[in-house]
Design a protein around this motif. Structure first.
Motif, PDB file in Angstrom:
ATOM      1  N   LYS A 167       0.871  -1.015   0.075  1.00  0.00           N
ATOM      2  CA  LYS A 167      -0.024  -0.075  -0.001  1.00  0.00           C
ATOM      3  C   LYS A 167       0.867   1.228   0.081  1.00  0.00           C
ATOM      4  O   LYS A 167       0.595   2.107  -0.615  1.00  0.00           O
ATOM      5  N   ILE A 168       1.952   1.256   0.777  1.00  0.00           N
ATOM      6  CA  ILE A 168       2.968   2.290   0.671  1.00  0.00           C
ATOM      7  C   ILE A 168       3.540   2.637  -0.597  1.00  0.00           C
ATOM      8  O   ILE A 168       3.723   3.915  -0.957  1.00  0.00           O
ATOM      9  N   TYR A 169       4.082   1.361  -1.153  1.00  0.00           N
ATOM     10  CA  TYR A 169       4.484   1.726  -2.561  1.00  0.00           C
ATOM     11  C   TYR A 169       3.550   2.252  -3.476  1.00  0.00           C
ATOM     12  O   TYR A 169       3.854   3.222  -4.390  1.00  0.00           O
ATOM     13  N   GLU A 170       2.198   1.906  -3.336  1.00  0.00           N
ATOM     14  CA  GLU A 170       1.307   2.499  -4.260  1.00  0.00           C
ATOM     15  C   GLU A 170       1.063   3.914  -3.981  1.00  0.00           C
ATOM     16  O   GLU A 170       0.934   4.958  -4.809  1.00  0.00           O
ATOM     17  N   ILE A 171       1.014   4.247  -2.808  1.00  0.00           N
ATOM     18  CA  ILE A 171       0.849   5.759  -2.228  1.00  0.00           C
ATOM     19  C   ILE A 171       1.925   6.603  -2.630  1.00  0.00           C
ATOM     20  O   ILE A 171       1.934   7.672  -3.450  1.00  0.00           O
ATOM     21  N   LEU A 172       3.115   5.991  -2.634  1.00  0.00           N
ATOM     22  CA  LEU A 172       4.501   6.889  -3.112  1.00  0.00           C
ATOM     23  C   LEU A 172       4.482   7.063  -4.867  1.00  0.00           C
ATOM     24  O   LEU A 172       4.918   8.086  -5.119  1.00  0.00           O
ATOM     25  N   THR A 173       3.669   6.112  -5.633  1.00  0.00           N
ATOM     26  CA  THR A 173       3.617   6.702  -7.100  1.00  0.00           C
ATOM     27  C   THR A 173       2.978   8.028  -7.066  1.00  0.00           C
ATOM     28  O   THR A 173       3.333   8.556  -8.137  1.00  0.00           O
ATOM     29  N   ASN A 174       2.429   8.602  -6.168  1.00  0.00           N
ATOM     30  CA  ASN A 174       1.714   9.837  -6.266  1.00  0.00           C
ATOM     31  C   ASN A 174       2.655  10.796  -5.926  1.00  0.00           C
ATOM     32  O   ASN A 174       2.183  12.129  -5.809  1.00  0.00           O
ATOM     33  N   GLU A 175       3.794  10.703  -5.450  1.00  0.00           N
ATOM     34  CA  GLU A 175       5.069  11.732  -4.936  1.00  0.00           C
ATOM     35  C   GLU A 175       5.834  11.830  -6.057  1.00  0.00           C
ATOM     36  O   GLU A 175       6.323  10.687  -6.684  1.00  0.00           O
ATOM     37  N   LYS A 176       6.449  13.023  -6.180  1.00  0.00           N
ATOM     38  CA  LYS A 176       7.512  13.235  -7.252  1.00  0.00           C
ATOM     39  C   LYS A 176       8.876  12.589  -6.724  1.00  0.00           C
ATOM     40  O   LYS A 176       9.013  12.717  -5.566  1.00  0.00           O
ATOM     41  N   ASN A 177       9.494  11.945  -7.859  1.00  0.00           N
ATOM     42  CA  ASN A 177      10.761  11.452  -7.343  1.00  0.00           C
ATOM     43  C   ASN A 177      11.534  12.247  -6.860  1.00  0.00           C
ATOM     44  O   ASN A 177      12.515  11.689  -5.949  1.00  0.00           O
ATOM     45  N   GLU A 178      11.734  13.509  -7.360  1.00  0.00           N
ATOM     46  CA  GLU A 178      12.930  14.309  -6.792  1.00  0.00           C
ATOM     47  C   GLU A 178      12.357  14.602  -4.982  1.00  0.00           C
ATOM     48  O   GLU A 178      13.413  14.605  -4.374  1.00  0.00           O
ATOM     49  N   ASN A 179      11.311  14.587  -4.931  1.00  0.00           N
ATOM     50  CA  ASN A 179      11.031  14.827  -3.531  1.00  0.00           C
ATOM     51  C   ASN A 179      11.401  13.589  -2.559  1.00  0.00           C
ATOM     52  O   ASN A 179      11.752  13.663  -1.468  1.00  0.00           O
ATOM     53  N   ILE A 180      11.288  12.346  -3.272  1.00  0.00           N
ATOM     54  CA  ILE A 180      11.503  11.194  -2.469  1.00  0.00           C
ATOM     55  C   ILE A 180      12.804  11.068  -2.095  1.00  0.00           C
ATOM     56  O   ILE A 180      13.259  10.616  -1.245  1.00  0.00           O
ATOM     57  N   LEU A 181      13.704  11.416  -3.521  1.00  0.00           N
ATOM     58  CA  LEU A 181      15.299  11.259  -3.352  1.00  0.00           C
ATOM     59  C   LEU A 181      15.512  12.322  -2.145  1.00  0.00           C
ATOM     60  O   LEU A 181      16.627  12.042  -1.260  1.00  0.00           O
ATOM     61  N   ASN A 182      14.968  13.444  -2.044  1.00  0.00           N
ATOM     62  CA  ASN A 182      15.463  14.359  -1.035  1.00  0.00           C
ATOM     63  C   ASN A 182      15.037  13.938   0.392  1.00  0.00           C
ATOM     64  O   ASN A 182      15.933  13.959   1.459  1.00  0.00           O
ATOM     65  N   ASP A 183      13.857  13.399   0.535  1.00  0.00           N
ATOM     66  CA  ASP A 183      13.452  13.109   1.735  1.00  0.00           C
ATOM     67  C   ASP A 183      13.928  11.643   2.275  1.00  0.00           C
ATOM     68  O   ASP A 183      13.905  11.510   3.651  1.00  0.00           O
ATOM     69  N   ALA A 184      14.189  10.795   1.421  1.00  0.00           N
ATOM     70  CA  ALA A 184      14.940   9.684   1.697  1.00  0.00           C
ATOM     71  C   ALA A 184      16.234   9.794   2.648  1.00  0.00           C
ATOM     72  O   ALA A 184      16.555   9.142   3.632  1.00  0.00           O
ATOM     73  N   LYS A 185      17.192  10.987   2.137  1.00  0.00           N
ATOM     74  CA  LYS A 185      18.294  11.402   2.968  1.00  0.00           C
ATOM     75  C   LYS A 185      18.069  11.603   4.332  1.00  0.00           C
ATOM     76  O   LYS A 185      18.729  11.697   5.192  1.00  0.00           O
ATOM     77  N   LEU A 186      16.836  12.217   4.700  1.00  0.00           N
ATOM     78  CA  LEU A 186      16.316  12.482   6.159  1.00  0.00           C
ATOM     79  C   LEU A 186      15.664  11.374   6.935  1.00  0.00           C
ATOM     80  O   LEU A 186      15.804  11.602   8.074  1.00  0.00           O
ATOM     81  N   ALA A 187      15.688  10.131   6.205  1.00  0.00           N
ATOM     82  CA  ALA A 187      14.939   9.163   7.072  1.00  0.00           C
ATOM     83  C   ALA A 187      15.827   8.114   7.554  1.00  0.00           C
ATOM     84  O   ALA A 187      17.066   8.063   7.061  1.00  0.00           O
ATOM     85  N   PRO A 188      15.452   7.351   8.578  1.00  0.00           N
ATOM     86  CA  PRO A 188      16.202   6.318   9.060  1.00  0.00           C
ATOM     87  C   PRO A 188      16.817   5.347   8.122  1.00  0.00           C
ATOM     88  O   PRO A 188      15.816   5.247   7.075  1.00  0.00           O
ATOM     89  N   ALA A 189      17.727   4.674   8.003  1.00  0.00           N
ATOM     90  CA  ALA A 189      18.199   3.713   7.004  1.00  0.00           C
ATOM     91  C   ALA A 189      16.998   2.921   6.612  1.00  0.00           C
ATOM     92  O   ALA A 189      16.898   2.486   5.298  1.00  0.00           O
TER      93      ALA A 189
END
Length: 207
Positions: A167-189
């Motif tokens: 479900k989370i993977y489905e939800i993330l398809t609605n987010e811009k890749n550049e936002n995910i790339l940026n925000d992944a750096k801020l998240a736990p491993a």
């Protein structure tokens, strides 16, 4: 300044606001000191010109013929408080899960991370809680990816099952890749891996 004068000036000023506006004592300090404004707002509430949402927070009500007063959501109130305080907020906990459709539970206590003051505001039977956090937790660019990070932290690594992950993977398809790339750096491993996998999965499907 006499009380009726402050009240009359505020009543006049209200006409410049849209119906449904969330208002604070601070919005009217041009018309009198804090105490006189508070008393004027309470009198306007008694006259049913305003609705009191919480201590120091009022609604200039929009009235529906059938439903009556249209009350703002707790999220609308939280955003209004954040705007007043010039603070950033991020939904967390059950509220983040609920917003993403990962939970049907409607929390009685809604928790936001903030760089503003830590506080709790009681609105009816619900509580809006602002929890002070480090700036890093508020740097996410994407609204969806930010919610996903908080939702995953709430679920926890050990309790994350395949159904929720899908479900989370489905939800993330609605987010811009550049936002995910940026925000992944801020998240736990472990959350970083999920976010990055969602990008790789999206890219592989578009090839």
């Amino acid at each position: 300044m006499e009380r009726p004068v402050v009240e009359n000036k505020i009543a006049k000023a209200l006409k410049s606001f849209k119906k449904g506006s969330i208002l604070f004592v601070d919005d009217f300090l041009d018309y009198g000191n804090t105490e006189s404004v508070k008393k004027a707002l309470l009198r306007l509430k008694q006259k049913e010109i305003l609705v009191r949402l919480a201590h120091g927070i009022y609604l200039y009500p929009k009235i529906d013929k059938e439903l009556g007063v249209l009350f703002p959501s707790t999220e609308d109130i939280a955003k209004a408080i954040a705007r007043r305080d010039k603070a950033r907020i991020v939904p967390t906990g059950i509220h983040a899960l609920n917003k993403l459709g990962l939970s049907t539970q409607v929390p009685m206590k809604v928790v936001y991370l903030t760089d503003g003051a830590a506080r709790s505001v009681k609105v009816g039977k619900r509580i809006i809680s602002f929890k002070k956090t480090s700036p890093k937790n508020l740097l996410a660019q994407g609204e969806i990816s930010s919610l996903v990070i908080q939702a995953l932290k709430t679920i926890g690594r050990k309790k994350l099952d395949n159904e929720k992950l899908k479900k989370i993977y489905e939800i993330l398809t609605n987010e811009k890749n550049e936002n995910i790339l940026n925000d992944a750096k801020l998240a736990p491993a472990w959350i970083n891996k999920i976010l990055m996998h969602s990008i790789n999965d999206t890219l592989s499907k578009t090839k």
